[in-house]
Design a protein around this motif. Structure first.
Motif, PDB file in Angstrom:
ATOM      1  N   ALA A  54       1.695 -15.065  -0.805  1.00 35.31           N
ATOM      2  CA  ALA A  54       0.827 -13.860  -1.416  1.00 35.31           C
ATOM      3  C   ALA A  54       0.665 -13.374   0.670  1.00 35.31           C
ATOM      4  N   MET A  55       2.120 -13.777   0.954  1.00 32.23           N
ATOM      5  CA  MET A  55       2.646 -13.560   2.362  1.00 32.23           C
ATOM      6  C   MET A  55       2.633 -11.615   1.781  1.00 32.23           C
ATOM      7  N   LEU A  56       3.073 -11.114   0.921  1.00 37.52           N
ATOM      8  CA  LEU A  56       3.744 -10.005   0.523  1.00 37.52           C
ATOM      9  C   LEU A  56       2.976  -9.331   0.100  1.00 37.52           C
ATOM     10  N   ILE A  57       1.268  -9.912  -0.260  1.00 41.03           N
ATOM     11  CA  ILE A  57       0.193  -9.022  -0.676  1.00 41.03           C
ATOM     12  C   ILE A  57      -0.137  -8.325   0.632  1.00 41.03           C
ATOM     13  N   PRO A  58      -0.415  -6.568   1.019  1.00 44.62           N
ATOM     14  CA  PRO A  58      -0.428  -6.032   2.133  1.00 44.62           C
ATOM     15  C   PRO A  58      -1.808  -6.236   2.031  1.00 44.62           C
ATOM     16  N   PHE A  59      -2.757  -6.256   3.201  1.00 42.51           N
ATOM     17  CA  PHE A  59      -4.124  -6.413   3.570  1.00 42.51           C
ATOM     18  C   PHE A  59      -5.026  -5.476   3.060  1.00 42.51           C
ATOM     19  N   GLN A  60      -4.148  -4.008   2.720  1.00 36.13           N
ATOM     20  CA  GLN A  60      -5.164  -3.285   2.298  1.00 36.13           C
ATOM     21  C   GLN A  60      -5.388  -2.665   0.758  1.00 36.13           C
TER      22      GLN A  60
ATOM     23  N   ILE B 173      -6.581 -23.634  -0.987  1.00 40.88           N
ATOM     24  CA  ILE B 173      -6.710 -23.617  -2.127  1.00 40.88           C
ATOM     25  C   ILE B 173      -7.627 -22.353  -2.695  1.00 40.88           C
ATOM     26  N   LEU B 174      -8.771 -22.741  -2.246  1.00 37.57           N
ATOM     27  CA  LEU B 174     -10.676 -22.254  -2.281  1.00 37.57           C
ATOM     28  C   LEU B 174     -10.212 -21.259  -1.690  1.00 37.57           C
ATOM     29  N   SER B 175      -9.897 -20.785  -0.299  1.00 39.31           N
ATOM     30  CA  SER B 175      -9.929 -19.564   0.685  1.00 39.31           C
ATOM     31  C   SER B 175      -8.869 -18.556   0.356  1.00 39.31           C
ATOM     32  N   LEU B 176      -7.692 -19.359  -0.315  1.00 43.87           N
ATOM     33  CA  LEU B 176      -6.612 -17.964  -0.987  1.00 43.87           C
ATOM     34  C   LEU B 176      -7.232 -17.976  -1.584  1.00 43.87           C
ATOM     35  N   SER B 177      -7.318 -18.805  -3.105  1.00 47.82           N
ATOM     36  CA  SER B 177      -8.055 -17.902  -3.989  1.00 47.82           C
ATOM     37  C   SER B 177      -9.160 -16.249  -3.744  1.00 47.82           C
ATOM     38  N   LEU B 178     -10.071 -17.049  -2.861  1.00 39.68           N
ATOM     39  CA  LEU B 178     -11.119 -16.168  -2.834  1.00 39.68           C
ATOM     40  C   LEU B 178     -10.885 -14.755  -2.191  1.00 39.68           C
ATOM     41  N   VAL B 179     -10.004 -14.604  -1.497  1.00 42.45           N
ATOM     42  CA  VAL B 179     -10.331 -13.947  -0.361  1.00 42.45           C
ATOM     43  C   VAL B 179      -8.462 -13.261  -0.531  1.00 42.45           C
ATOM     44  N   ILE B 180      -7.677 -14.227  -1.448  1.00 37.30           N
ATOM     45  CA  ILE B 180      -6.727 -12.660  -1.619  1.00 37.30           C
ATOM     46  C   ILE B 180      -6.146 -13.042  -3.515  1.00 37.30           C
ATOM     47  N   MET B 181      -6.111 -13.650  -3.293  1.00 35.65           N
ATOM     48  CA  MET B 181      -5.899 -14.093  -5.545  1.00 35.65           C
ATOM     49  C   MET B 181      -7.156 -13.616  -6.136  1.00 35.65           C
ATOM     50  N   ILE B 182      -8.256 -13.456  -5.631  1.00 37.27           N
ATOM     51  CA  ILE B 182      -9.451 -13.101  -7.530  1.00 37.27           C
ATOM     52  C   ILE B 182      -9.878 -12.009  -6.602  1.00 37.27           C
ATOM     53  N   PRO B 183     -10.097 -11.171  -5.413  1.00 36.36           N
ATOM     54  CA  PRO B 183     -10.098  -9.754  -4.843  1.00 36.36           C
ATOM     55  C   PRO B 183      -8.783  -8.981  -5.710  1.00 36.36           C
ATOM     56  N   PHE B 184      -7.766  -9.540  -5.594  1.00 30.96           N
ATOM     57  CA  PHE B 184      -6.102  -8.736  -5.700  1.00 30.96           C
ATOM     58  C   PHE B 184      -6.499  -7.893  -7.262  1.00 30.96           C
ATOM     59  N   LEU B 185      -6.787  -9.298  -7.801  1.00 30.74           N
ATOM     60  CA  LEU B 185      -6.774  -9.640  -9.208  1.00 30.74           C
ATOM     61  C   LEU B 185      -7.742  -8.039  -9.791  1.00 30.74           C
ATOM     62  N   TYR B 186      -8.807  -8.260  -9.398  1.00 29.85           N
ATOM     63  CA  TYR B 186     -10.520  -7.681  -9.864  1.00 29.85           C
ATOM     64  C   TYR B 186     -10.284  -6.082  -9.272  1.00 29.85           C
ATOM     65  N   GLY B 187      -9.268  -6.427  -8.246  1.00 31.95           N
ATOM     66  CA  GLY B 187      -8.770  -4.892  -7.866  1.00 31.95           C
ATOM     67  C   GLY B 187      -7.962  -3.729  -8.691  1.00 31.95           C
ATOM     68  N   PHE B 188      -7.235  -4.930  -9.051  1.00 30.00           N
ATOM     69  CA  PHE B 188      -6.194  -4.244  -9.499  1.00 30.00           C
ATOM     70  C   PHE B 188      -7.020  -4.006 -11.420  1.00 30.00           C
ATOM     71  N   VAL B 189      -7.456  -4.347 -12.113  1.00 28.99           N
ATOM     72  CA  VAL B 189      -8.372  -4.099 -12.754  1.00 28.99           C
ATOM     73  C   VAL B 189      -9.308  -3.121 -12.206  1.00 28.99           C
TER      74      VAL B 189
ATOM     75  N   ILE C  50      -0.721   0.963  -5.401  1.00 28.33           N
ATOM     76  CA  ILE C  50       0.740   1.836  -5.550  1.00 28.33           C
ATOM     77  C   ILE C  50       1.309   1.359  -3.986  1.00 28.33           C
ATOM     78  N   PHE C  51       0.484   1.198  -3.040  1.00 31.03           N
ATOM     79  CA  PHE C  51       1.059   0.250  -1.799  1.00 31.03           C
ATOM     80  C   PHE C  51       1.473  -1.000  -1.808  1.00 31.03           C
ATOM     81  N   PHE C  52       0.755  -1.760  -2.529  1.00 30.80           N
ATOM     82  CA  PHE C  52       1.258  -2.653  -2.758  1.00 30.80           C
ATOM     83  C   PHE C  52       2.273  -2.349  -3.437  1.00 30.80           C
ATOM     84  N   ILE C  53       3.127  -1.444  -4.716  1.00 34.87           N
ATOM     85  CA  ILE C  53       4.029  -1.921  -5.270  1.00 34.87           C
ATOM     86  C   ILE C  53       5.322  -1.480  -4.034  1.00 34.87           C
TER      87      ILE C  53
END
Lengths: 286, 272
Positions: B112-118, A16-32, A263-266
Motif C-alpha cells: 500500500a506504500m507504493l500507492i501515491p496519494f494522488q 484493516i478497516l482504515s486501509l481498506s476504506l482510505v486506500i484500497m477501495i478508493p484505489f479500485l473505485y478510481g481505477f474503474v 498513469i501516475f501510479f504506474i
C-alpha cells in the motif's frame, strides 16, 4: 496468536478497516471510474480507453511528466552528492559537528508549503535586489521563466532534503569499522584513497535507500510546487501531482484527472519496483 | 601533526560557513518580517532601520493563530496517538502469528506504500463526501489509513526483538491477549513508538493537500491557514513574512526540545 483466534482479527481490525476504506477501495473505485465519464458524483457512460487516449494527446500533461522526470533525475544526483558531502563533513572530529547536524536537518521539519513561500520571497525579492545591486541580470526575474522556476524548485528541495539524506549516510558512515580506516592510514593511504577504497564501497547501501527515497519523493512533490511557482508561468513548471489536483478540483474533470492518477501510479510503482529490483540484484553481487 | 590540525580547523570553518548559508533563508525571513514595506524594498539584506512589531500582531490576528494552532495540535496528537496504538497492535498480531495469511497481510500493508496519494485522492474525497465525513473525524481516520503501513512495518520489525516467553508467562498468570499487549509488549515497544510518533508528527503537522480537501475553513490547520493568508498578502512581504515566522515558531520550539530523538527517529525510520 493463531488466525483462528478472534483476538488476532480484533488486533488487526482498526488498521484493516482504515486501509481498506482510505486506500484500497478508493484505489479500485478510481481505477474503474477512469474508464467512464464520472463527474465526481455519478458516471453515466463507459468510455473505454477514451480518457487515456486523450491523455496521450494532451501536450500539457506530457509536459508535466517530462518536467517531473527531469526534476527527479537532477534531484537524485544533487541530493545524494550533497547528502554524502554533508555526512562526511559532520562526521569529522569537530566540536561543532552536532550543531551542524542540527542546522542541516532543520528544513525537513518545516512543511514544504511554508518553505516554498520563504523561497518565493528569496528568489523574487532577495535575488532581485542583489541582482540589481551587482548588475547581474541573471538574478532578476526569478521564477518568471520555466528555467528559473525549474532551478528554483531544485534549489528549494535540495536545501530541504539534503539534511535528511545526510542522516541516512551518517548511519552507514558510523558503521564503518574504525580499525579499517586506521590500518589504511598506517599504510599511508591518502584521504582520497581512503574514500575511494573503503568509505565509498561501504556506504553504497545508503545510496540504495536514499535513491529510493529521493526518487519517489521527487515524483510526488506537490506542496513546494504549489507555493513556489504555482505551476507558472503558463503551467510550464507544473508537476504531475499538481496537474492531477488542478484537473480534478479546479477544472472539475474528475474522470480525466483520475486517468492521470492511474498513469501516475504506474510511473511511481514502476520506478519503485525497478529501483528495489536493481538494487537487490546489485547487493547479491557484492 | 600540526598540518593535520590546521586542516581540520579549515574544515570546521568551512562547515560553519555552510551552516550559516543553510540558515540564511531563515535569517532573511525573520529580519524582513520586522521591516516596513518600504524598508524591504530598499534594503533586503540588512537589519531593519526600525523594528516594526505591528506586522506580527496583524499576521497573528489574520492567521487566527490561536485557533489554527489548536486545530493542528488536536488533529496531530489524536491521529498520531491512534496510529501508534493500532499499528503496534497490528504489528504485534502479525509478528506473533507465523502463518501464510499474516505474511500476506503484511505484504498488503507494505504494498500500500507504493500507492501515491494522488491516485486515491479523488475517489477518497468523493466517497467520504457521500458519507458526510469531510471533517476532523474523517481526516483523523484517513491519517490512520495513510500512516499505518510504514508504522506496522516498523513495529513488526521491532517485535522480533521481544521474546515470546514473556507473553507466555503473562498468559499463565491469567492475562488475556489485550492485557498481554497493553501491560507487557507495548511498554517494551517504547523506543520504536518514539520513532513512529516522530515520523508521523512531522508529516501530519505539515500536511497541506489532504486537509485542504477535507477540512472546512472553520477547522483549518496552520498550513491551510497559511495558504489562505499568503494569498491575501502576496504583494505585502512584511506581513507575509511575519506570518511565516509565526507559523514556524512551534516547530522550532519542538525541535529545540527533542532534536536528538528527532534525528535518531528519522534515521531509524529511513534505514529500516
Amino acid at each position: 496468536m493463531r488466525n483462528r483466534d478472534i483476538s488476532f482479527w480484533l488486533f488487526l481490525a482498526p488498521v484493516i478497516l482504515s486501509l481498506s476504506l482510505v486506500i484500497m477501495i478508493p484505489f479500485l473505485y478510481g481505477f474503474v471510474y477512469s474508464f467512464t465519464n464520472w463527474n465526481g458524483i455519478n458516471a453515466t457512460e463507459f468510455l473505454g480507453f477514451k480518457n487515456y487516449i486523450n491523455l496521450f494527446k494532451d501536450a500539457e500533461f506530457r509536459a508535466s511528466i517530462w518536467f517531473t522526470t527531469k526534476f527527479a533525475i537532477v534531484s537524485v544526483i544533487l541530493l545524494n552528492f550533497l547528502g554524502l558531502g554533508l555526512a562526511l563533513l559532520v562526521t569529522q572530529r569537530m566540536r561543532t559537528s552536532n550543531f551542524m547536524r542540527t542546522i542541516f536537518f532543520m528544513p525537513n521539519l518545516i512543511g514544504g508549503l511554508i518553505l516554498g513561500f520563504i523561497w518565493q520571497f528569496i528568489f523574487i525579492s532577495v535575488f532581485g535586489s542583489i541582482g540589481e545591486l551587482l548588475g547581474i541580470e541573471a538574478l532578476t526575474g526569478w521564477l518568471s521563466t520555466t528555467a528559473t522556476g525549474f532551478w528554483g524548485l531544485v534549489i528549494l528541495t535540495s536545501w530541504q532534503m539534503a539534511g535528511y539524506i545526510m542522516v541516512i549516510y551518517i548511519a552507514y558512515l558510523e558503521n564503518i569499522p574504525k580499525d579499517l580506516l586506521e590500518a589504511a592510514e598506517i599504510d599511508g593511504a591518502s584521504s582520497f584513497q581512503k574514500f575511494k577504497n573503503i568509505i565509498f564501497p561501504l556506504v553504497a547501501p545508503a545510496f540504495t535507500v536514499s535513491m529510493f527515497l529521493t526518487l519517489s519523493n521527487s515524483f510526488q512533490i506537490y506542496d513546494q510546487n504549489l507555493s513556489l511557482t504555482n505551476g507558472g508561468p503558463y503551467n510550464s513548471t507544473q508537476m504531475v501531482a499538481m496537474s492531477i489536483v488542478k484537473t480534478a478540483f479546479t477544472e472539475n474533470k474528475m474522470a480525466y484527472a483520475q486517468s492521470q492518477a492511474v498513469i501516475f501510479f504506474i510511473i511511481v510503482a514502476a520506478v519503485a519496483v525497478t529501483n528495489v529490483y536493481y538494487n537487490k540484484k546489485r547487493e547479491v553481487d557484492m | 601533526m600540526k598540518k593535520r590540525k590546521r586542516k581540520s580547523f579549515l574544515i570546521e570553518i568551512f562547515g560553519l560557513l555552510l551552516a550559516l548559508l543553510w540558515l540564511s533563508p531563515f535569517y532573511l525571513m525573520i529580519v524582513n518580517a520586522f521591516k516596513s514595506k518600504r524598508d524591504i524594498f530598499t534594503d533586503v539584506l540588512g537589519f531593519p532601520s526600525e523594528f516594526v512589531t505591528e506586522n506580527f500582531v496583524k499576521a497573528y490576528i489574520d492567521l487566527d493563530f490561536t485557533k489554527s494552532l489548536f486545530n493542528s495540535l488536536f488533529i496531530t496528537i489524536l491521529s498520531v496517538g491512534i496510529i501508534i496504538l493500532f499499528s503496534a497492535m497490528a504489528g504485534y498480531a502479525l509478528a506473533r502469528n507465523k502463518s501464510r495469511l499474516s505474511g500476506m497481510l503484511l505484504l498488503v500493508f507494505v504494498a500500500a506504500m507504493l500507492i501515491p496519494f494522488q491516485s486515491v485522492m479523488i475517489p477518497l474525497v468523493s466517497l467520504f463526501g457521500k458519507a458526510d465525513m469531510l471533517n476532523k473525524t474523517g481526516l483523523i481516520f484517513m491519517y490512520l489509513g495513510f500512516g499505518c503501513s510504514l508504522s506496522i512495518f516498523l513495529y513488526h520489525g521491532a517485535m522480533t526483538g521481544i521474546s515470546k516467553s514473556l507473553d507466555e508467562a503473562a498468559i499463565i498468570d491469567g492475562a488475556n491477549k489485550f492485557q498481554v499487549f497493553w501491560h507487557v509488549v507495548f511498554p517494551l515497544l517504547k523506543p520504536i513508538s518514539v520513532t513512529v510518533g516522530i515520523l508521523n508528527v512531522i508529516w501530519i503537522w505539515n500536511d497541506y493537500l489532504l486537509p485542504s480537501l477535507i477540512l472546512p475553513d472553520s477547522s483549518a490547520t496552520i498550513p491551510l491557514k497559511m495558504f489562505l493568508f499568503f494569498g491575501q498578502y502576496t504583494k505585502q512581504w512584511h506581513l507575509a513574512l511575519a506570518g511565516l515566522t509565526i507559523a514556524i515558531i512551534p516547530v522550532i520550539v519542538g525541535y529545540f526540545f527533542a532534536q536528538k530523538q528527532i534525528i535518531e527517529g528519522v534515521s531509524e525510520g529511513a534505514v529500516k
